[in-house]
Scaffold this active site. Structure first.
Site, PDB file in Angstrom:
ATOM      1  N   GLU A  47       0.837  -1.089  -0.034  1.00 53.51           N
ATOM      2  CA  GLU A  47      -0.188  -0.016  -0.038  1.00 53.51           C
ATOM      3  C   GLU A  47       0.857   1.195   0.211  1.00 53.51           C
ATOM      4  O   GLU A  47       1.837   1.167   0.585  1.00 53.51           O
ATOM      5  CB  GLU A  47      -0.992  -0.097   1.242  1.00 53.51           C
ATOM      6  CG  GLU A  47      -1.731   1.062   1.537  1.00 53.51           C
ATOM      7  CD  GLU A  47      -2.327   1.076   2.879  1.00 53.51           C
ATOM      8  OE1 GLU A  47      -1.533   0.673   4.010  1.00 53.51           O
ATOM      9  OE2 GLU A  47      -3.283   1.732   3.219  1.00 53.51           O
ATOM     10  N   ASN A 111      -7.160   5.921  -1.929  1.00 53.72           N
ATOM     11  CA  ASN A 111      -5.936   5.178  -1.477  1.00 53.72           C
ATOM     12  C   ASN A 111      -6.158   3.813  -2.646  1.00 53.72           C
ATOM     13  O   ASN A 111      -7.136   3.276  -2.285  1.00 53.72           O
ATOM     14  CB  ASN A 111      -6.088   4.716  -0.063  1.00 53.72           C
ATOM     15  CG  ASN A 111      -4.802   3.823   0.349  1.00 53.72           C
ATOM     16  OD1 ASN A 111      -4.015   3.333  -0.509  1.00 53.72           O
ATOM     17  ND2 ASN A 111      -4.609   3.875   1.589  1.00 53.72           N
ATOM     18  N   LYS A 128      -9.461   1.796  -2.112  1.00 53.74           N
ATOM     19  CA  LYS A 128      -9.629   1.378  -0.623  1.00 53.74           C
ATOM     20  C   LYS A 128     -11.152   1.788  -0.136  1.00 53.74           C
ATOM     21  O   LYS A 128     -11.286   3.186  -0.088  1.00 53.74           O
ATOM     22  CB  LYS A 128      -8.579   1.885   0.199  1.00 53.74           C
ATOM     23  CG  LYS A 128      -8.477   1.265   1.690  1.00 53.74           C
ATOM     24  CD  LYS A 128      -7.286   1.711   2.306  1.00 53.74           C
ATOM     25  CE  LYS A 128      -7.193   1.185   3.792  1.00 53.74           C
ATOM     26  NZ  LYS A 128      -5.933   1.389   4.456  1.00 53.74           N
ATOM     27  N   GLU A 147      -6.357   8.806   7.724  1.00 50.79           N
ATOM     28  CA  GLU A 147      -6.807   8.259   6.170  1.00 50.79           C
ATOM     29  C   GLU A 147      -8.267   8.851   5.923  1.00 50.79           C
ATOM     30  O   GLU A 147      -8.552   9.221   4.955  1.00 50.79           O
ATOM     31  CB  GLU A 147      -6.731   6.736   6.217  1.00 50.79           C
ATOM     32  CG  GLU A 147      -5.453   6.243   6.112  1.00 50.79           C
ATOM     33  CD  GLU A 147      -5.319   4.748   5.639  1.00 50.79           C
ATOM     34  OE1 GLU A 147      -6.030   4.402   4.386  1.00 50.79           O
ATOM     35  OE2 GLU A 147      -5.025   4.019   6.178  1.00 50.79           O
ATOM     36  N   CYS A 173      -4.888  -2.904   2.559  1.00 51.24           N
ATOM     37  CA  CYS A 173      -4.585  -2.898   4.256  1.00 51.24           C
ATOM     38  C   CYS A 173      -5.793  -3.118   5.074  1.00 51.24           C
ATOM     39  O   CYS A 173      -6.064  -4.415   5.310  1.00 51.24           O
ATOM     40  CB  CYS A 173      -4.119  -1.711   4.581  1.00 51.24           C
ATOM     41  SG  CYS A 173      -3.412  -1.659   6.097  1.00 51.24           S
ATOM     42  N   ASN A 198       0.326  -0.867   5.529  1.00 54.07           N
ATOM     43  CA  ASN A 198       0.956  -0.342   6.448  1.00 54.07           C
ATOM     44  C   ASN A 198       0.393  -0.334   7.805  1.00 54.07           C
ATOM     45  O   ASN A 198      -0.610   0.693   7.757  1.00 54.07           O
ATOM     46  CB  ASN A 198       1.258   1.241   5.986  1.00 54.07           C
ATOM     47  CG  ASN A 198       1.811   1.703   4.698  1.00 54.07           C
ATOM     48  OD1 ASN A 198       3.192   2.200   4.718  1.00 54.07           O
ATOM     49  ND2 ASN A 198       1.459   1.211   3.664  1.00 54.07           N
TER      50      ASN A 198
HETATM   51  N1  CDV Z   1      -3.187   1.489   6.502  1.00 54.29           N
HETATM   52  C1  CDV Z   1      -4.041   0.899   7.241  1.00 54.29           C
HETATM   53  O1  CDV Z   1      -5.316   0.483   6.833  1.00 54.29           O
HETATM   54  N2  CDV Z   1      -3.617   0.295   8.480  1.00 54.29           N
HETATM   55  C2  CDV Z   1      -4.625  -0.167   9.470  1.00 54.29           C
HETATM   56  C3  CDV Z   1      -4.213   0.260  10.995  1.00 54.29           C
HETATM   57  C4  CDV Z   1      -4.236   1.602  11.133  1.00 54.29           C
HETATM   58  C5  CDV Z   1      -4.985  -0.503  11.848  1.00 54.29           C
HETATM   59  C6  CDV Z   1      -4.649  -1.583   9.364  1.00 54.29           C
HETATM   60  O2  CDV Z   1      -5.753  -2.276   9.464  1.00 54.29           O
HETATM   61  O3  CDV Z   1      -3.640  -2.284   9.300  1.00 54.29           O
END
Ligand code: CDV
Length: 319
Positions: A47, A111, A128, A147, A173, A198
């Site tokens: 990501e 994203n 996303k 975000e 993510c 991330n």
């Molecule tokens: N980049 C993300 O979506 N990170 C989230 C963190 C903030 C919990 C994740 O679900 O990994």
């Protein structure tokens, strides 16, 4: 015809604010070349793979963050990655921040992740859907995760594409933690889900959630999603201490049985790889997770009808 797709997961170490874009691209190309040398058909980058994880910083004016966004894909800065991949005949998945200009002069920020085939053609784009964090600066947190400030929720749903002899899907993510994501892809017969992440090693609420539990939740989510939808999954981190903030590694390739078949062991640039036989998806899809035979959608309406939970009234509470 073989349905084995050789998949590389290109985990990235930190990308700092001060890092030059050209140097970051060189790192991606070095991993791409390693993957090609191993015979990979496709390599999955994380990501927001071109920049630091900028949503950890607050800006009053969100346009201050536009330097982290791509206004076109490809563009001159990333064209060398597209060119090298096409020359090596390797596909790739890339996560990045997307700024879309509208005909009326407005902008949308997403994203985003794309799937690029061996000819260098973008065959799929995903934006996303599940944006974690918050919109405004929160002084009560150990770290900001903005975000919801810098991105709009994706507007493309959860599409899949036929590519490289299989059915490919993407998510990003936080999406991996939501069974809804996986089921939307599973209901379209997905055979390989690619995702980047991330994920900080620490909880921003200061809660007692140690790093080993957070890594467990990372793997649990991907393994459950893969197993319950009988699909391969590749989950790739941006990892290490980035601008003073630690992100977990733990990139994995997971089989349709939910087992980890390859895993990164560093928090740095590292390639993992596995030969993914897409025909192995057929077993789960035709037995325990034969959706057509066993699902009961007439009982699932609540899932699409509401976001929050609605517990029944407490005993003795007034109606
Ligand atoms: N980049 C993300 O979506 N990170 C989230 C963190 C903030 C919990 C994740 O679900 O990994």
């Amino acid at each position: 015809m073989s349905r084995i797709v050789s998949v590389g997961g290109a985990q990235l170490g930190p990308i700092h604010k001060a890092d030059r874009r050209a140097d970051t691209l060189d790192r991606l190309i070095a991993l791409l070349e390693q993957a090609a040398a191993k015979g990979c058909d496709i390599v999955v980058f994380p990501e927001l793979a071109l920049t630091t994880f900028f949503p950890r910083w607050y800006a009053e004016d969100i346009a201050e963050m536009d330097c982290y966004f791509e206004t076109a894909m490809p563009n001159p800065a990333v064209q060398p990655l597209f060119d090298r991949a096409r020359a090596l005949r390797i596909g790739f998945h890339l996560g990045y921040a997307e700024l879309e200009k509208t005909a009326s002069g407005g902008v949308h920020r997403y994203n985003t992740a794309i799937l690029v085939d061996k000819d260098g053609t973008i065959v799929g784009k995903y934006r996303k859907v599940h944006l974690p964090g918050h919109r405004d600066y929160d002084p009560g947190l150990t770290r900001q995760h903005l975000e919801k400030r810098y991105f709009e929720p994706g507007d493309l749903g959860f599409p899949v594409w036929r590519s490289m002899g299989g059915i490919m899907g993407l998510c990003i993510c936080n999406d991996r933690r939501w069974p809804e994501t996986w089921r939307c892809l599973g209901l379209q017969g997905v055979e390989l889900v690619m995702l980047g992440y991330n994920t900080p090693t620490g909880n921003q609420h200061g809660a007692a959630e140690p790093p080993h539990q957070r890594m467990f939740h990372n793997h649990l989510s991907v393994q459950a999603g893969a197993y319950q939808n009988a699909t391969w999954a590749v989950a790739v981190a941006k990892a290490g201490i980035e601008d003073g903030h630690e992100l977990m590694g733990g990139s994995v390739i997971v089989s349709p049985q939910g087992e980890i078949v390859a895993q990164a062991y560093t928090q740095a640039d590292e390639l993992i790889a596995a030969d993914c036989d897409l025909d192995l998806c057929a077993f789960g899809k035709s037995t325990i997770f034969n959706f057509a035979a066993h699902r009961r959608p007439e009982h699932y309406g609540i899932i699409a009808a509401q976001a929050g939970a609605t517990p029944p009234p407490e005993p003795g509470a007034e109606g």
